[in-house]
Design a protein around this motif. Sequence first.
Motif, PDB file in Angstrom:
ATOM      1  N   HIS A  72      -2.972  13.110   1.273  1.00 20.13           N
ATOM      2  CA  HIS A  72      -3.316  11.803   1.846  1.00 20.13           C
ATOM      3  C   HIS A  72      -4.629  11.784   2.624  1.00 20.13           C
ATOM      4  O   HIS A  72      -4.985  10.759   3.200  1.00 20.13           O
ATOM      5  N   LEU A  94       0.349   5.426   3.035  1.00 19.72           N
ATOM      6  CA  LEU A  94       1.257   5.543   1.883  1.00 19.72           C
ATOM      7  C   LEU A  94       2.560   4.799   2.162  1.00 19.72           C
ATOM      8  O   LEU A  94       2.843   4.427   3.288  1.00 19.72           O
ATOM      9  N   ARG A  95       3.311   4.601   1.079  1.00 24.27           N
ATOM     10  CA  ARG A  95       4.698   4.121   1.263  1.00 24.27           C
ATOM     11  C   ARG A  95       5.548   5.389   1.356  1.00 24.27           C
ATOM     12  O   ARG A  95       5.816   6.054   0.356  1.00 24.27           O
ATOM     13  N   HIS A  97       8.367   8.230   1.782  1.00 27.66           N
ATOM     14  CA  HIS A  97       9.767   8.435   1.386  1.00 27.66           C
ATOM     15  C   HIS A  97      10.526   8.971   2.606  1.00 27.66           C
ATOM     16  O   HIS A  97      10.047   9.881   3.289  1.00 27.66           O
ATOM     17  N   THR A 169      11.764  10.129  -8.786  1.00 24.22           N
ATOM     18  CA  THR A 169      11.047  10.542  -7.564  1.00 24.22           C
ATOM     19  C   THR A 169      11.762  11.709  -6.885  1.00 24.22           C
ATOM     20  O   THR A 169      11.118  12.651  -6.422  1.00 24.22           O
ATOM     21  N   ASP A 204       4.190   7.437  -1.610  1.00 21.51           N
ATOM     22  CA  ASP A 204       3.569   6.922  -2.841  1.00 21.51           C
ATOM     23  C   ASP A 204       2.295   6.165  -2.472  1.00 21.51           C
ATOM     24  O   ASP A 204       2.278   5.401  -1.493  1.00 21.51           O
ATOM     25  N   ASP A 205       1.256   6.367  -3.274  1.00 24.52           N
ATOM     26  CA  ASP A 205       0.035   5.593  -3.042  1.00 24.52           C
ATOM     27  C   ASP A 205       0.122   4.261  -3.811  1.00 24.52           C
ATOM     28  O   ASP A 205       1.140   3.986  -4.460  1.00 24.52           O
ATOM     29  N   GLU A 207      -1.031   3.312  -6.453  1.00 26.01           N
ATOM     30  CA  GLU A 207      -0.827   3.425  -7.907  1.00 26.01           C
ATOM     31  C   GLU A 207       0.553   4.009  -8.242  1.00 26.01           C
ATOM     32  O   GLU A 207       0.862   4.310  -9.389  1.00 26.01           O
ATOM     33  N   GLY A 208       1.349   4.271  -7.178  1.00 26.38           N
ATOM     34  CA  GLY A 208       2.693   4.822  -7.417  1.00 26.38           C
ATOM     35  C   GLY A 208       2.704   6.328  -7.588  1.00 26.38           C
ATOM     36  O   GLY A 208       3.721   6.923  -7.936  1.00 26.38           O
ATOM     37  N   GLY A 209       1.565   6.952  -7.300  1.00 31.89           N
ATOM     38  CA  GLY A 209       1.507   8.413  -7.423  1.00 31.89           C
ATOM     39  C   GLY A 209       2.107   9.085  -6.209  1.00 31.89           C
ATOM     40  O   GLY A 209       2.003   8.566  -5.079  1.00 31.89           O
ATOM     41  N   LEU A 210       2.723  10.253  -6.418  1.00 33.20           N
ATOM     42  CA  LEU A 210       3.329  11.002  -5.308  1.00 33.20           C
ATOM     43  C   LEU A 210       2.235  11.765  -4.573  1.00 33.20           C
ATOM     44  O   LEU A 210       1.454  12.501  -5.183  1.00 33.20           O
TER      45      LEU A 210
END
Length: 282
Positions: A72, A94-95, A97, A169, A204-205, A207-210
């Motif tokens: 990040h 980020l979102r 987890h 995920t 998740d960013d 773009e949905g990437g971890l």
Amino acid sequence: MSDELPGFTFLTAGKVRDLYAPEGHDDLLLLVANDRVSAFDQVLSRPIPGRAALLTRLTRWWFAQLADVPNHLADADVAVPEAVADRAMLVRRLRMHPVECVVRGYVTGSGYAEYRRTGSISGLPLPEGLQDGDRLPEPIFTPAYKAELGAHDENIPFETVVDLVGAETAEALRSTSLRIFAEASAIADAKGVILADTKFEFGDDAEGGLVLADEVLTPDSSRFWDAAAYASGRRGVGFDKQIVRDWLAAHWDGEGAAPDLPDEVVQRTADRYRELVELLTA
Ligand SMILES: CCOC(=O)Cn1cc(-c2ncnc(N)c2C#N)cn1
């Protein structure tokens, strides 16, 4: 630590770190570490000089070593105030987890306590007869649910992680955590340091990437042991808070506020943090 940073909005304070939002950059955050140290679930009254800068340097170094893992850290044109620059990280928002991604190569601490009660950790059955500090047959993913500030994290089985974040995920959290642990253990091992266990956080960013977040592989998120001491039978000789823990154990009954650490303990602890960071990053 003043909550005031020009150009940044204070968001929240943790035990050893504060969170700010850069004004005009909703996609970024500023993590500012402080020199406070916590032990036995208490933030101790005396800071350890230089601790925050050393651990920030260590996290940055690990992110560079783990170049194949998206992290990040933000490369943005935002001026970080000089007063905190050496202990701050500008990061992508980020979102997150809600899972503490704990990986254990050795059984100790709360994991060992759970093992003694149930024969397992986070629902994973372990061989019988393990002693505190034993190396596990292979590293295990033992997730925990992120507790509210100040509460203990609660170990959860992988199935609960699936319920929380979905199967894809959850598997990515497990496989990525185990892969990073293996890489980091090998690096530490080559420098005479055992990485006994650690805790990663991911988000998740856009773009949905971890993305690997938080701090990584520091004495706050991990147990680092002296390999030579372990080989000679002195298990769990830590590089960071061992000095503090030993002094508190000898001078405090655990009731009420912990006593102030003497200058000698503060200085030896600061030296020990530097020793670990310089050993690992050499
Ligand atoms: C009081 C201090 O609390 C924390 O640092 C824990 N925390 C981290 C986040 C976070 N949120 C979105 N994006 C991120 N990259 C991160 C990170 N790291 C939120 N709380």
